[in-house]
Design a protein around this motif. Structure first.
Motif, PDB file in Angstrom:
ATOM      1  N   VAL A 316      11.374   5.836  -1.753  1.00 33.07           N
ATOM      2  CA  VAL A 316      12.224   4.901  -2.869  1.00 33.07           C
ATOM      3  C   VAL A 316      11.676   3.671  -3.420  1.00 33.07           C
ATOM      4  O   VAL A 316      12.365   3.613  -4.599  1.00 33.07           O
ATOM      5  CB  VAL A 316      13.105   4.223  -1.625  1.00 33.07           C
ATOM      6  N   SER A 317      10.748   2.919  -2.723  1.00 37.47           N
ATOM      7  CA  SER A 317      10.709   2.012  -4.327  1.00 37.47           C
ATOM      8  C   SER A 317       8.893   1.529  -3.320  1.00 37.47           C
ATOM      9  O   SER A 317       8.361   2.057  -2.701  1.00 37.47           O
ATOM     10  CB  SER A 317      11.124   0.833  -3.999  1.00 37.47           C
ATOM     11  N   VAL A 318       8.088   1.097  -4.582  1.00 37.77           N
ATOM     12  CA  VAL A 318       6.771  -0.133  -3.847  1.00 37.77           C
ATOM     13  C   VAL A 318       6.901  -0.686  -3.399  1.00 37.77           C
ATOM     14  O   VAL A 318       5.938  -0.811  -2.034  1.00 37.77           O
ATOM     15  CB  VAL A 318       6.371  -0.650  -4.921  1.00 37.77           C
ATOM     16  N   ASP A 319       8.408  -1.675  -2.657  1.00 41.23           N
ATOM     17  CA  ASP A 319       8.605  -2.050  -1.620  1.00 41.23           C
ATOM     18  C   ASP A 319       9.081  -1.837  -0.743  1.00 41.23           C
ATOM     19  O   ASP A 319       7.652  -2.203   0.489  1.00 41.23           O
ATOM     20  CB  ASP A 319       9.306  -3.638  -2.079  1.00 41.23           C
ATOM     21  N   ASN A 320       9.483  -0.798  -0.364  1.00 43.65           N
ATOM     22  CA  ASN A 320       9.198   0.252   0.811  1.00 43.65           C
ATOM     23  C   ASN A 320       8.800   0.344   1.111  1.00 43.65           C
ATOM     24  O   ASN A 320       7.951   0.779   2.350  1.00 43.65           O
ATOM     25  CB  ASN A 320      10.493   0.929   0.888  1.00 43.65           C
ATOM     26  N   ALA A 321       7.478   1.111  -0.019  1.00 40.79           N
ATOM     27  CA  ALA A 321       6.097   1.693   0.743  1.00 40.79           C
ATOM     28  C   ALA A 321       5.107   0.343   1.543  1.00 40.79           C
ATOM     29  O   ALA A 321       4.555   0.566   2.598  1.00 40.79           O
ATOM     30  CB  ALA A 321       5.513   2.156  -0.710  1.00 40.79           C
ATOM     31  N   ARG A 322       5.451  -0.433   0.901  1.00 38.84           N
ATOM     32  CA  ARG A 322       4.839  -1.565   1.465  1.00 38.84           C
ATOM     33  C   ARG A 322       5.064  -2.397   3.396  1.00 38.84           C
ATOM     34  O   ARG A 322       4.379  -2.392   3.838  1.00 38.84           O
ATOM     35  CB  ARG A 322       4.683  -2.950   0.622  1.00 38.84           C
TER      36      ARG A 322
END
Length: 814
Positions: A316-322
């Motif tokens: 989904v996103s870098v934010d979700n990966a974090r």
């Protein structure tokens, strides 16, 4: 330096134990946990000839993952031609990185995204070779199996072990994150290369950003083209290191940029690039336009030689990966993550306990069970978000979303096995494919991430839904499922849909108009050889096999509707389940390609694959699992069919161009149990036992072909237990003598105990809960609440399963 190397040698000696010659396990099975019995190297080297169905290897990977995990943190070797789609070939001697995503056992390559590689080399030129998808040979590292370990949830290897500066690399994983521990042994600077442009099928986009303040690297990789389809996915990552960076830089396809923090590239490679002319059919295409962007970070290792990195990913996103990383791996506790991974695998594998005096068979069993539990993969993030097939971000409501459904492969034995062992998780998987249908308009066919691929044939997800329901998985929207099944089986797409790229061009049943009008798909609609499931302007890969697959799917849909009391919706599918008869040539007594005129293809050879998918006419002529009595009658009766089956099994893995069995691939898998319909179940056991023992092994070469996301491994498990789901869409299990003296299966809220007497190859008597059971089959519903099956064996066949009233059911049309 001498002290550091000595310490590394001690660490290596403690860790090594699952590698060894030929990738064979070395655990003592008398005291080992189930996880220690697993040999993840099995399937990483060809164990059979390359029959053109994806190579002769299992195409598995040995790295760290959790059951059904999103992350598969695993080594990739160079050149890895023998086991290309797994990324790791056991006979290779060089490593080119540890990537975060893999797919287990597929016949085409995908994923292997964002490889990480520790090195002491100064980065003076690009780790990616400009104009290629290969790693710059300068940055490859040597390795050997004497200093390599793989157990469930953990992988370890010493890189460049003969050099003055070996590096011990260790990997472990949570569901959505990976963690690496790199122990350097010499020098003052240790570096880690990160390559978002290093995916297996080349990249159409790649990006990377280095944040020196937080010692964090983020970015994304976009790749795709599974089996050269027009599709792509993007995976995002966040990598956090446990110490300050003292050096960093980036590269693109043209230059290395010392001290740079950001890089990105957009590739010029068309998504539908074709295979290398004259090369293996499933190798990556011409990579000259591949996006190439990556970077490296360096650390002072003079006082502390151990560098750790933890990495979260998301679709989904870098934010979700974090967010995934913070939720699952918030602290620098490598050994705790490793131990938790081992515990998770022990819990999963302990669903079945087998006991036997043969430790090799125990290792083979738990390795097969392990490979059965890698896919499908978790796809939604910890916050429930996932990218749908409509390209929008959605929120899962109270369940986990999964991806990677190989359908045609796994409906036969893997999904029934998961329905038995993991009904709640299986329900989430069924919900996931229904979300695919909700967002794209069609049930998926060989889906991964948020992409349809239309690889392989038939209507397999309809069968998966129907079969799992038959095995007791009911917690999903059955009304919507039936609606989606009926739509896919009844509504053909317009001719322009065949030409559109991506999900918009996917249709559930190519050739449906002809199937509806003629009762079969005529050979004129057959796609070119080697089409690998591609829809070429409406053509069908294997018109005859696709007709048979549709008939089986129609049967399964009708069975599902009948259990729901809605069979009025599937009356035409009930009738179409008999369409196999339209391809049965009464002159040759084989299933054969047929022309639109009604004539059978002249001069058809039963050993030919003309009009069939990964098999021959002789092999597919048995594929009428729902009406075996009708097929036996059409072939001339029980004696004629018995003789024909005996000839068929003179070879067990003859390949797709043969009159003999091809038990290394899906179309032949259930054929040994056909003897039960003849009243000769005693003939099944020796064939199954020979296949389990001779086609498989506890070694890197221990699979007879692609594992196909657990399809072949689950067949091994079910066959070894003596419980084979052989009539798709039902809960019918055909029986054979179990391989193990004792097997205990933990069902949802009960247990199933299977035991046998020692000695003898033939069932004399089967007792179920103490009472004689005369049938060589049963319904899973009969044992779903727990049961005890005990086999009495002897040296000669007896009457078990031979009486006409005990034969397995067939389902002719009314």
């Amino acid at each position: 330096m001498r002290q550091k190397i000595s310490a590394l040698a001690v660490v290596t000696l403690l860790l090594v134990g699952c590698g060894g010659d030929s990738g064979s396990g070395s655990s003592n099975s008398n005291s080992a946990t189930r996880g220690q019995l697993v040999n993840p190297f099995v399937g990483t080297q060809s164990g059979a000839a390359d029959f053109g169905t994806g190579g002769g290897a299992g195409n598995t990977f040995p790295g760290a993952t959790l059951p059904f995990g999103m992350v598969q943190f695993s080594p990739d070797t160079a050149p890895s031609l023998d086991n290309f789609s797994g990324g790791y070939t056991y006979s290779d001697t060089q490593m080119d990185g540890f990537s975060l995503t893999h797919i287990s056992g597929a016949g085409c390559a995908i994923y292997q995204d964002i490889p990480f590689m520790p090195t002491v080399l100064e980065i003076t030129d690009s780790p990616a070779q400009p104009g290629t998808a290969a790693t710059n040979p300068r940055y490859l590292a040597s390795f050997n199996h004497d200093q390599e370990t793989a157990i469930p949830g953990y992988y370890q290897v010493v890189l460049n072990p003969e050099s003055d500066a070996p590096i011990n690399a260790e990997l472990t994983a949570t569901e959505r994150s990976g963690m690496a521990r790199f122990s350097f042994t010499a020098g003052s600077l240790g570096r880690v290369i990160i390559n978002p442009g290093g995916s297996e099928m080349a990249n159409s986009a790649a990006s990377l950003n280095i944040d020196t303040q937080s010692s964090e690297v983020t970015g994304s990789a976009t790749s795709g083209r599974f089996c050269y389809q027009d599709n792509s996915y993007t995976v995002y990552f966040v990598a956090q290191f446990d110490r300050p960076m003292v050096e960093h830089g980036t590269w693109d396809k043209f230059s290395v940029n010392q001290g740079a923090q950001t890089t990105s590239d957009i590739g010029a490679l068309p998504l539908n690039a074709q295979p290398i002319p004259g090369g293996p059919s499933s190798l990556p295409g011409d990579p000259s336009g591949s996006a190439q962007a990556g970077g490296w970070v360096g650390f002072d290792i003079s006082d502390n030689p151990v560098v750790q990195v933890r990495i979260g990913i998301s679709f989904v996103s870098v934010d979700n990966a974090r967010l995934n990383l913070q939720a699952e791996n918030p602290a620098w506790r490598f050994d705790a993550i490793k131990a938790a991974a081992a515990d998770r695998w022990e819990q999963a594998l302990s669903r079945i306990t087998v006991s036997d005096e043969n430790p090799r068979l125990q290792r083979m069993f738990y390795t097969a069970l392990y490979h059965s539990m890698i896919s499908p993969n978790i796809y939604s993030d910890v916050n429930g978000e996932y990218l749908g097939m409509d390209g929008a971000v959605h929120q899962a409501q109270g369940h986990t979303v999964y991806s990677s459904f190989s359908g045609w492969d796994t409906y036969r034995s893997q999904m029934p096995l998961l329905a038995i062992l993991e009904p709640r998780r299986t329900a989430d998987m069924l919900r996931s494919v229904l979300l695919n249908a909700e967002h794209s308009g069609s049930l998926p066919k060989w889906s991964y991430a948020n992409q349809h691929t239309d690889v392989m044939v038939g209507d397999p997800v309809a069968i998966i839904l129907a079969s799992a329901h038959a095995f007791g998985v009911k917690d999903f929207d059955t009304d919507f499922a039936l609606q989606a099944m009926v739509k896919g089986a009844s509504q053909p797409a317009g001719p322009d849909q065949y030409l559109l790229p991506g999900n918009a061009g996917y249709i559930q049943r190519p050739g449906l108009v002809e199937y509806q009008q003629l009762g079969y798909i005529p050979y004129e609609e057959n796609a070119p050889s080697g089409a690998s499931g591609l829809v070429h302007r409406g053509l069908v890969w294997g018109t005859s096999s696709t007709t048979l697959e549709y008939a089986v799917a129609d049967f399964a849909i009708d069975q599902f509707a009948r259990r729901l009391g809605q069979q009025a919706q599937t009356a035409d599918m009930h009738a179409r389940s008999a369409y196999w008869r339209n391809l049965f040539n009464p002159t040759s007594l084989h299933i054969e390609p047929r022309l639109a005129s009604g004539l059978f293809m002249p001069g058809t050879d039963p050993a030919s694959g003309l009009g069939f998918t990964e098999g021959s006419g002789a092999q597919y002529s048995w594929y009428v699992p729902h009406d075996m009595a009708g097929l036996i009658d059409a072939m001339g009766g029980t004696q004629a069919v018995e003789s024909r089956l005996d000839t068929f099994f003179e070879e067990l893995n003859a390949g797709p161009e043969s009159i003999h069995a091809f038990l290394g691939n899906e179309p032949s898998l259930y054929t040994p149990w056909i003897y039960a319909w003849l009243g000769k179940p005693a003939k099944t056991g020796p064939i199954v036992k020979a296949a389990l023992d001779s086609l498989y092994d506890d070694a890197a070469t221990g699979m007879p072909g692609n594992d196909d996301l657990g399809a072949m491994s689950s067949w091994w498990v079910m066959a070894a237990l003596g419980l084979m789901p052989s009539v798709p869409g039902t809960d019918i299990l055909l029986l054979n003598e179990p391989l193990f003296a004792r097997a205990s299966i933990q069902l949802d809220e009960a247990s199933l105990l299977i035991t046998r007497d020692p000695g003898g190859d033939y069932v004399q008597l089967l007792r179920v809960d103490g009472s004689a059971h005369k049938r060589a089959w049963l319904h899973f519903a009969e044992i779903a609440d727990g049961a005890r099956l005990h086999y009495q064996l002897g040296d000669n066949p007896r009457q078990w399963g031979t009486e006409p009233t005990t034969l397995p059911p067939s389902f002719p049309i009314d």
